[in-house]
Every structure is written in structure tokens, then in C-alpha cells.
Write a protein that holds these residues in place. Structure first.
Motif, PDB file in Angstrom:
ATOM      1  N   VAL A 188      96.045  19.407  85.640  1.00 42.88           N
ATOM      2  CA  VAL A 188      97.123  18.772  84.278  1.00 42.88           C
ATOM      3  C   VAL A 188      96.473  20.082  83.554  1.00 42.88           C
ATOM      4  O   VAL A 188      95.502  20.814  82.778  1.00 42.88           O
ATOM      5  N   LEU A 189      98.266  20.587  82.756  1.00 44.50           N
ATOM      6  CA  LEU A 189      98.508  21.290  81.191  1.00 44.50           C
ATOM      7  C   LEU A 189      98.457  20.821  80.361  1.00 44.50           C
ATOM      8  O   LEU A 189      99.834  19.670  80.317  1.00 44.50           O
ATOM      9  N   VAL A 190      97.712  20.540  79.065  1.00 43.18           N
ATOM     10  CA  VAL A 190      98.629  20.033  77.943  1.00 43.18           C
ATOM     11  C   VAL A 190      98.617  21.132  76.565  1.00 43.18           C
ATOM     12  O   VAL A 190      97.763  22.810  76.672  1.00 43.18           O
ATOM     13  N   TRP A 191      98.881  20.835  75.863  1.00 42.56           N
ATOM     14  CA  TRP A 191      99.659  21.889  74.729  1.00 42.56           C
ATOM     15  C   TRP A 191      98.528  21.663  73.652  1.00 42.56           C
ATOM     16  O   TRP A 191      98.589  21.099  73.068  1.00 42.56           O
ATOM     17  N   ASN A 192      97.605  22.636  73.181  1.00 41.34           N
ATOM     18  CA  ASN A 192      96.784  21.843  72.419  1.00 41.34           C
ATOM     19  C   ASN A 192      97.128  22.846  70.639  1.00 41.34           C
ATOM     20  O   ASN A 192      96.425  23.061  69.968  1.00 41.34           O
ATOM     21  N   GLY A 193      98.093  22.813  70.695  1.00 42.30           N
ATOM     22  CA  GLY A 193      98.468  23.499  68.908  1.00 42.30           C
ATOM     23  C   GLY A 193      98.937  24.612  69.527  1.00 42.30           C
ATOM     24  O   GLY A 193      99.799  26.130  68.598  1.00 42.30           O
ATOM     25  N   THR A 194      98.128  25.991  70.191  1.00 39.23           N
ATOM     26  CA  THR A 194      98.653  27.278  69.940  1.00 39.23           C
ATOM     27  C   THR A 194      98.767  27.455  71.372  1.00 39.23           C
ATOM     28  O   THR A 194      98.823  28.605  71.490  1.00 39.23           O
ATOM     29  N   ARG A 195      97.938  27.222  72.647  1.00 41.90           N
ATOM     30  CA  ARG A 195      98.276  27.821  73.908  1.00 41.90           C
ATOM     31  C   ARG A 195      97.977  26.062  75.079  1.00 41.90           C
ATOM     32  O   ARG A 195      97.250  25.010  74.887  1.00 41.90           O
ATOM     33  N   TYR A 196      97.706  26.343  75.964  1.00 37.50           N
ATOM     34  CA  TYR A 196      98.304  24.830  77.145  1.00 37.50           C
ATOM     35  C   TYR A 196      96.523  25.733  77.704  1.00 37.50           C
ATOM     36  O   TYR A 196      95.965  26.243  77.746  1.00 37.50           O
ATOM     37  N   ALA A 197      95.898  23.959  77.710  1.00 31.41           N
ATOM     38  CA  ALA A 197      94.680  23.919  77.773  1.00 31.41           C
ATOM     39  C   ALA A 197      94.631  23.727  79.146  1.00 31.41           C
ATOM     40  O   ALA A 197      95.373  22.017  79.245  1.00 31.41           O
ATOM     41  N   PRO A 198      93.767  23.824  79.590  1.00 23.89           N
ATOM     42  CA  PRO A 198      93.893  23.063  81.532  1.00 23.89           C
ATOM     43  C   PRO A 198      92.869  21.803  80.810  1.00 23.89           C
ATOM     44  O   PRO A 198      92.029  21.491  79.904  1.00 23.89           O
ATOM     45  N   VAL A 199      92.735  20.660  81.808  1.00 22.42           N
ATOM     46  CA  VAL A 199      92.281  19.620  82.149  1.00 22.42           C
ATOM     47  C   VAL A 199      92.051  18.790  83.526  1.00 22.42           C
ATOM     48  O   VAL A 199      93.021  18.811  84.274  1.00 22.42           O
ATOM     49  N   GLN A 200      89.989  18.583  83.820  1.00 27.99           N
ATOM     50  CA  GLN A 200      90.140  18.611  84.727  1.00 27.99           C
ATOM     51  C   GLN A 200      90.484  16.788  85.439  1.00 27.99           C
ATOM     52  O   GLN A 200      90.726  16.500  84.833  1.00 27.99           O
ATOM     53  N   SER A 201      90.723  17.688  87.134  1.00 25.33           N
ATOM     54  CA  SER A 201      92.002  16.120  87.448  1.00 25.33           C
ATOM     55  C   SER A 201      91.344  15.841  89.114  1.00 25.33           C
ATOM     56  O   SER A 201      91.180  17.139  89.450  1.00 25.33           O
ATOM     57  N   GLU A 202      91.040  14.735  89.409  1.00 22.15           N
ATOM     58  CA  GLU A 202      90.731  14.510  90.416  1.00 22.15           C
ATOM     59  C   GLU A 202      92.163  13.794  90.629  1.00 22.15           C
ATOM     60  O   GLU A 202      91.296  12.056  91.725  1.00 22.15           O
ATOM     61  N   GLY A 203      93.312  13.785  90.377  1.00 19.33           N
ATOM     62  CA  GLY A 203      94.379  13.417  90.838  1.00 19.33           C
ATOM     63  C   GLY A 203      94.684  12.659  92.443  1.00 19.33           C
ATOM     64  O   GLY A 203      95.171  11.591  92.969  1.00 19.33           O
ATOM     65  N   GLY A 204      94.338  14.177  93.472  1.00 17.14           N
ATOM     66  CA  GLY A 204      93.917  14.207  94.666  1.00 17.14           C
ATOM     67  C   GLY A 204      93.873  12.232  95.216  1.00 17.14           C
ATOM     68  O   GLY A 204      94.245  12.443  96.302  1.00 17.14           O
ATOM     69  N   HIS A 205      92.934  11.921  94.807  1.00 12.73           N
ATOM     70  CA  HIS A 205      92.401  10.389  94.970  1.00 12.73           C
ATOM     71  C   HIS A 205      92.428   9.195  94.557  1.00 12.73           C
ATOM     72  O   HIS A 205      92.158   8.018  94.494  1.00 12.73           O
ATOM     73  N   MET A 206      93.457   9.488  93.662  1.00 14.66           N
ATOM     74  CA  MET A 206      94.595   8.395  93.437  1.00 14.66           C
ATOM     75  C   MET A 206      95.144   7.264  94.571  1.00 14.66           C
ATOM     76  O   MET A 206      95.265   7.919  95.185  1.00 14.66           O
ATOM     77  N   MET A 207      95.463   6.351  94.742  1.00 15.66           N
ATOM     78  CA  MET A 207      95.855   5.212  95.341  1.00 15.66           C
ATOM     79  C   MET A 207      96.948   5.767  95.827  1.00 15.66           C
ATOM     80  O   MET A 207      98.151   6.030  95.146  1.00 15.66           O
ATOM     81  N   MET A 208      97.287   5.930  96.881  1.00 14.07           N
ATOM     82  CA  MET A 208      99.381   5.592  97.477  1.00 14.07           C
ATOM     83  C   MET A 208      99.456   4.429  97.951  1.00 14.07           C
ATOM     84  O   MET A 208      98.843   4.507  98.637  1.00 14.07           O
ATOM     85  N   PRO A 209     100.607   3.956  97.126  1.00 11.85           N
ATOM     86  CA  PRO A 209     100.922   2.109  97.363  1.00 11.85           C
ATOM     87  C   PRO A 209     101.722   2.999  98.897  1.00 11.85           C
ATOM     88  O   PRO A 209     102.938   3.727  99.249  1.00 11.85           O
ATOM     89  N   ALA A 210     102.235   2.040  99.717  1.00  9.09           N
ATOM     90  CA  ALA A 210     103.593   1.922 100.925  1.00  9.09           C
ATOM     91  C   ALA A 210     104.525   0.913 100.358  1.00  9.09           C
ATOM     92  O   ALA A 210     104.458   0.057  99.563  1.00  9.09           O
ATOM     93  N   ARG A 211     105.943   1.361 100.653  1.00 10.52           N
ATOM     94  CA  ARG A 211     106.553   1.451 100.075  1.00 10.52           C
ATOM     95  C   ARG A 211     107.402   0.764 101.092  1.00 10.52           C
ATOM     96  O   ARG A 211     108.769  -0.305 100.950  1.00 10.52           O
TER      97      ARG A 211
END
Length: 317
Positions: free
Chosen positions: A142-165
Motif C-alpha cells: 500500500v502507498l498513501v500520500w503523507n502530505g509530502t510524498r507517497y509513504a509505504p504501509v506494510q501489508s500481508e494482504g496476500g493472506h486475506m480470505m478468497m471468497p467463492a462465487r
């Protein structure tokens, strides 16, 4: 004068390079199994390239959450202290960051030649940016704008649950839950490991004893050349799952800055990916379809985006 030692370290390979004021140079790939520790690998690299000026700062990217001074590699026997590594390498500063945090940090520094847009939409300046990438596993950043530049945010989003459709997806997930896993994350079905998971599960479900064992690369190849109908279904499913995961990240972040797709698998698929179900699944969000149609998705084509992010970490203001 600031000079940097940077590294992108995975389960199999440790990619090292030097970071200077003019960019990244002297990239080398070392096999992790050839060295007993991360310090030994780093020193071996420095012995190979023999820099004119020894690095005084370091920034290494690793797969996994960084929670303190001690880090244990996943699928790799290396275990080390951040501070002890800094001291052993003679560095005044040493940063250990998540691999997809490093890739996320590269995004503001990539050129138009380093990315390829898939689908519609236009990136909005200073709005959140999401990064996702299937390789051996599935990373997210993740990148978010901190008012001066983009700052990274650590994520483990690859382990979020995958729903079946669909019923087919539900049956596959139910089989995996019954026979192998207690949680079906996005990584379980949307990565190199995910391709193998899908193949093995669907062979058992469909009674396909006639099919051989296959690696992720072999599954993709058989899908692309049309020699295996089941492999073709699996690759189609994976692209759809990636679109679904990217969609959830885009909605969670309101990522009007765009979603960037990194990792080794997608670039190897070439035009197949652009014509796959990825973008269709990405935009399939009911009332928010029109919103997502405006949020662009890009493939990162740069060979070493983590190096770009690590260089930025060394030389950030």
C-alpha cells in the motif's frame, strides 16, 4: 557520501546490488543455499563486485512481516538479528522491509516504459495506490500520500480470505478445506503455489488419474499451448481470483491512484493476461462497477522493481 547495499531476498535467490546517487548497479543473483547466513551472502557479494567505496547504508527486502529485531525467513533457514547484521556488515544504517513494501516504494519512481496498463481508468495524483503480485506466493502493498510524498504501509494482504462465487469454486474450496487447509487465502489459489493447489485438487475432484504431476510453470505452459483443458481452466480461474483480490484492495483503499500488479507470473503470461478474466472480475462489484471502471490497473514490467524501491529507501529525504 552515501552508498548503499541493497538486496531482495527470497526462499531460493538473494539478489544484491549497489545503490548510488546515479542509480542501481552491479546486480548479482546468489543462491541462498550456498551460504549459511545472510551476512555470509552479503559479504560474498561484496567480494565479487569489489566496490570502490564500501557501502555505509543497507536496505534489504524480505518476504514476511517485520515485527522486531529478529527475523526468520520463510522457506529458508536464515534467521538473523537486524542490528547484528548491521554491525557485521559495518553499516551506519540498516533497514529490513517487507518485499512488497519495497515494490510499493518503487511505484512513484517507475517510468511509463516500466508499466503496462490493463483496462480502463486514469490514475489520480496523491490518491492511495495498491500493489499486488503473484509469484511463488502472493504479496501486497500500500502507498498513501503523507502530505509530502507517497509513504509505504506494510501489508500481508496476500493472506486475506478468497471468497467463492460459483458452484465450481465453492466445490474446489470445500475440497481444499476438507483435505489440506483450514483457511483459503488469496495466496492459496492465486500464486505459483496456488496453481499447483488448484491442479492437484481438481485432478482429485474430477478423477483425472490420467494427468501427470505438474509444476506451476508446466501448468501455465500447458494452459497457454492448449494441450491440457484442465490447466486452461486453472489459469483462467487464477486470473479471475487475482482480479477479485485486486478489486477488494481497490475498494478497501479507495485506490484512485491505481492498482499495480507485480510478481513473476503475470509478465510471463503476456497478452493472455490482458485478454483474461482479470479485469472483468476486477470491475464486477455491483453498485461500484462504475467506480472501479475508473480505477486503473497496471502491470509492472520493470525487471527489479524492489531494487528501485530499496534505492529510494536509501536516498529518501
Amino acid at each position: 557520501m552515501t552508498t548503499g547495499l541493497i538486496a531482495d531476498i527470497g526462499a531460493t535467490n538473494a539478489r544484491f546490488a549497489l545503490a548510488g546517487a546515479n542509480g542501481v548497479e552491479q546486480a548479482q543473483i546468489l543462491k541462498c543455499d550456498d551460504y549459511p547466513s545472510i551476512v555470509d551472502a552479503a559479504k560474498a557479494y561484496l567480494d565479487m563486485v569489489k566496490p570502490d567505496v564500501m557501502p555505509n547504508k543497507g536496505s534489504f527486502a524480505v518476504a514476511g512481516p517485520i515485527t522486531g529485531d529478529r527475523f526468520d525467513m520463510t522457506n529458508n533457514p536464515w534467521s538473523f538479528s537486524v542490528n547484528e547484521t548491521r554491525q557485521a556488515l559495518g553499516l551506519s544504517e540498516f533497514h529490513l522491509i517487507n518485499d512488497f513494501e519495497a515494490i510499493a516504494m518503487s511505484i512513484p519512481h517507475l517510468t511509463p516504459n516500466d508499466i503496462r496498463q490493463v483496462g480502463t481508468g486514469t490514475a489520480v495524483s496523491k490518491k492511495p495506490i495498491g500493489v499486488i503480485g503473484p509469484g511463488t506466493g502472493l504479496g501486497a502493498g500500500v502507498l498513501v500520500w503523507n502530505g509530502t510524498r507517497y509513504a509505504p504501509v506494510q501489508s500481508e494482504g496476500g493472506h486475506m480470505m478468497m471468497p467463492a462465487r460459483t458452484q465450481r469454486e465453492f466445490d474446489i474450496f470445500n475440497y481444499m478445506l476438507t483435505h489440506k487447509y483450514s483457511h483459503i487465502s488469496a495466496e492459496r489459489v492465486c500464486s505459483g503455489k496456488g496453481l499447483v493447489n488448484l491442479y492437484e485438487s481438481m485432478c482429485e475432484m474430477d478423477g483425472r488419474d490420467d494427468l501427470p504431476e505438474r509444476t506451476a510453470e508446466e501448468i501455465s505452459a500447458a494452459a497457454l499451448d492448449g494441450s491440457c483443458e484442465l490447466c486452461a481452466e486453472i489459469l483462467d480461474l487464477m486470473c479471475g481470483f487475482l482480479g477479485r483480490a485486486a478489486k477488494n484492495i481497490a475498494l478497501m483503499l479507495c485506490a484512485q491512484g491505481g492498482i499495480y500488479i507485480a510478481g513473476g507470473i503475470v509478465n510471463k503470461l503476456g497478452n493472455y493476461f490482458e485478454n483474461s478474466r482479470f479485469r472483468e472480475e476486477y470491475e464486477s462489484a455491483g453498485r461500484f462497477r462504475e467506480y472501479l471502471e475508473k480505477v486503473p490497473t497496471f502491470c509492472v514490467t520493470h525487471e527489479y522493481p524492489a531494487f528501485v524501491g530499496l534505492h529510494a529507501d536509501i536516498f529518501q529525504d
